[in-house]
Design an enzyme around this catalytic site. Structure first.
Site, PDB file in Angstrom:
ATOM      1  N   LYS A   1       0.874  -1.172   0.000  1.00 33.38           N
ATOM      2  CA  LYS A   1       0.000   0.000   0.000  1.00 33.38           C
ATOM      3  C   LYS A   1       0.911   1.221   0.000  1.00 33.38           C
ATOM      4  CE  LYS A   1      -3.054   2.628   2.947  1.00 33.38           C
ATOM      5  NZ  LYS A   1      -3.499   2.791   4.329  1.00 33.38           N
TER       6      LYS A   1
ATOM      7  N   ASN B   1      -9.114   1.164  10.819  1.00 32.14           N
ATOM      8  CA  ASN B   1      -8.177   0.928  11.916  1.00 32.14           C
ATOM      9  C   ASN B   1      -8.637   1.696  13.149  1.00 32.14           C
ATOM     10  OD1 ASN B   1      -6.002   0.498  13.590  1.00 32.14           O
ATOM     11  ND2 ASN B   1      -4.494   1.527  12.324  1.00 32.14           N
ATOM     12  N   THR B   2      -8.592   3.055  13.050  1.00 28.11           N
ATOM     13  CA  THR B   2      -8.893   3.880  14.218  1.00 28.11           C
ATOM     14  C   THR B   2     -10.275   3.570  14.791  1.00 28.11           C
ATOM     15  OG1 THR B   2      -7.622   5.601  13.117  1.00 28.11           O
ATOM     16  CG2 THR B   2      -8.852   6.253  15.060  1.00 28.11           C
TER      17      THR B   2
END
Lengths: 386, 255
Positions: free
Chosen positions: B95, B204-205
């Site tokens: 990525k 994610n967060t």
């Protein structure tokens, strides 16, 4: 009797010091002088807390005495921001003092040139031995420190030490005397990416009375150190005032504004804060109402977090374990472990005396454990050198 | 129903790509299991091969690693980090993240296109993190991107689909998988993005900042699956302003 060296002005460069533009310094000093923290009210603090992003005016309110009753709210908000930007990661590092010779006379410092302490400078062999011992603890992030003298600890000496450190560590920082851009470039090429400079106080008049001799007297050269470091290719720069030397609210404000303006001018710069403080003396409150107790220190740290959500905050071993362990969940993102502030000392005896006494002598393993117990993730490496 | 996500010739059943590095490493296994995750990103900068708390040691077997180039400021640095990732055994997926603003962490599409071209030629399966710009996305596809990863909102903001309309354009026009990355704050937003027709979600967060990280991973899995099924089912029409008029304006027309 020690005299102030008035053979040169503390605001004028001396030979050999590279001059860079003063745009940021002029703004910071003007804003600091004009910052009247007593004019901020409860409403100003509430407004700042309700905003998604604190601006400069909000930062002033958050550092004011009016914000003290809102410390819990500031901490709650700071915690949420820290989680969003850093998750629960806390990076561990350790400082390595490789020399304590110093040519400056800073009246508050244990290393100052008139203090009769045991001076030492490690050889390259000794440095490598220390580095190996530190690396064996698992740490990957190291800060190389010296006292401030070019004659005893030349740029080349520091560069060689950095080259050795880069063999064992993924991130190497330096906390040494400020340098010129080309010297920072050389140190960067040796393997360092991180420069930490303490401005001590952002009040030039007070600065003059505290730094009596040596190159450190030159206020603007020190102020522009981070900018020269970035121009020399360094990627991370750290900002600090020694809170309590002068009016801590004004100095904390100036520190934040300095970092803010540097990031604005150099958007790629990775920014961090170190908030050291002079410990208040018992019964000193009447003499100095601006002493920095733990609540004030936490106010400063949370204000930094609200103003610069993305900036790292390092918590010093000057603070007790109980304070350090709790601020990592709120605002601090980096903490030292296995610290010795004497020269060497990670293996066998220290060769030179300490700069200051630490309040948290825990080993890397113990700090790791404490970070985990506080629901955070100890991080040994968060850097890839390119 | 055979509904695979295909990236660079690799098939995945899961459309939930997990970000890492914001929650405790010991939770990784649980989050991956609960989320039904088959691909997880990791920042190479957090890898600590042979050392303590190495994120790679916590990735369960069978998971496809998607190393990112976090820390790169330009194409050249991204390329170097990608090569390092492959050298330590992270595989061919990468990525690309190129960011040169420490404040907002917004991706630099121009540098990302350049890195995509170089890495695709070297055989990487390139998944560029990008600002949702159609021209840049086309350039990335032409440069060899196997997917594009437009941001929904600034990273870590949990703000949801702030760039909704621009992502919709990518869904219409870009033929490689569209994976919404950054800014998704809650499962309902992930579900909405999937309903719009994006191919996968990276989060994610939103998971890491939940009170119960494991349960939130489950929730994201369900939301992403629900959104995907809704997209495949074809959404019913939604009347935006009022109910259908009983006397339509065109009622006067004759055959």
């Amino acid at each position: 009797m020690i005299k102030v060296d008035r053979s040169f002005s503390h605001m004028e460069y001396v030979e050999g010091m590279e001059q860079t533009p003063h745009d940021i310094m002029d703004t910071v000093l003007k804003e600091r002088a004009e910052y009247d923290y007593n004019k901020y009210t409860e409403n100003d603090v509430r407004r700042a807390l309700n905003k998604e992003f604190a601006d400069v005016e909000d930062f002033k309110a958050l550092l004011s005495p009016a914000a003290m009753p809102f410390l819990e709210e500031m901490a709650q908000k700071a915690k949420g921001i820290t989680r969003r930007y850093f998750g629960n990661s806390v990076t561990m590092f350790t400082p390595l003092y490789i020399a304590n010779y110093c040519e400056n006379h800073c009246v508050y410092c244990g290393f100052n040139c008139y203090n009769k302490i045991k001076r030492a400078k490690l050889s390259m062999e000794e440095i490598e031995t220390e580095l190996k011992a530190i690396a064996a603890t698992g740490l990957e992030d190291i800060l190389i420190l010296t006292g401030e003298t070019r004659s005893k600890t030349s740029v080349e000496y520091i560069g060689e030490a950095v080259k050795l450190a880069a063999k064992y560590f993924k991130l190497v920082g330096i906390e040494v005397y400020p340098m010129n851009t080309d010297e920072y470039r050389y140190i960067h090429e040796c393997g360092a990416d991180y420069v930490c400079i303490y401005q001590e106080t952002y009040n030039p008049d007070k600065y003059e009375t505290l730094h009596l001799r040596g190159h450190k007297r030159i206020f603007p050269y020190r102020f522009n150190g981070q900018e020269r470091a970035l121009l020399g290719g360094m990627r991370l720069v750290s900002f600090a005032a020694l809170l309590g030397l002068d009016d801590f609210r004004k100095d904390a404000f100036a520190t934040g504004l300095h970092a803010y303006l540097i990031q604005k001018k150099y958007p790629h710069a990775e920014i961090s804060f170190s908030p050291p403080r002079l410990r208040p003396i018992i019964n000193d409150a009447s003499v100095n109402p601006n002493d920095v107790h733990e609540p004030q220190l936490l106010q400063v740290m949370t204000a930094y977090r609200l103003f610069m959500p993305f900036a790292g905050i390092t918590i010093s071993t000057r603070e007790r374990a109980g304070f350090r362990d709790n601020v990592i969940g709120i605002c601090a993102t980096k903490m030292s472990a296995g610290v010795s502030t004497g020269v060497g000392g990670h293996i066998g005896e220290e060769k030179g005396d300490e700069q200051f006494d630490i309040s948290d002598p825990r080993s890397v393993e113990e700090v790791h454990q404490a970070i985990t117990e506080h629901g955070c993730q100890p991080v040994y490496n968060d850097y890839v050198r390119v | 129903m055979d509904d695979k996500l295909i990236i660079g010739g690799h098939e995945f059943n899961s459309r939930f790509i997990l970000g890492s590095g914001k929650f405790s490493l010991e939770m990784t296994d649980k989050v991956i299991k609960n989320g039904g995750v088959e691909m997880a990103t990791l920042a190479l900068r957090r890898a600590n091969v042979g050392g303590s708390e190495n994120i790679l040691d916590y990735m369960p077997e069978g998971i496809t690693l998607l190393p990112n180039t976090s820390g790169a400021r330009n194409a050249e640095e991204a390329v170097r980090i990608a090569r390092l990732a492959r050298a330590i055994g992270c595989g061919d997926f990468v990525k690309i993240e190129v960011v040169h603003d420490s404040k907002y962490l917004l991706p630099d599409n121009y540098e990302t296109v350049k890195a995509t071209e170089i890495l695709a030629k070297e055989g990487f399966i390139v998944m560029p993190y990008m600002y949702p710009d159609l021209n840049a996305a086309r350039d990335m596809v032409n440069a060899g991107a196997a997917a594009v990863m437009p941001l929904a909102a600034p990273i870590g903001s949990n703000k949801g689909l702030s760039t909704r309309d621009f992502i919709k354009i990518l869904v219409k026009e870009i033929d490689v998988p569209i994976i919404v990355d950054a800014g998704i704050g809650r499962p309902s937003q992930a579900c909405e993005a999937m309903e719009m027709g994006v191919d996968a979600i990276m989060a994610n967060t939103a998971v890491a900042t939940a009170s119960d990280v494991g349960l939130m991973a489950t929730s994201f899995r369900l939301a992403i699956e629900a959104g995907r099924k809704a997209y495949l089912a074809g959404l019913g029409r939604v009347l935006e302003y009022k109910a259908e008029a009983s006397s339509p304006l065109t009622g006067f027309l004759r055959d």
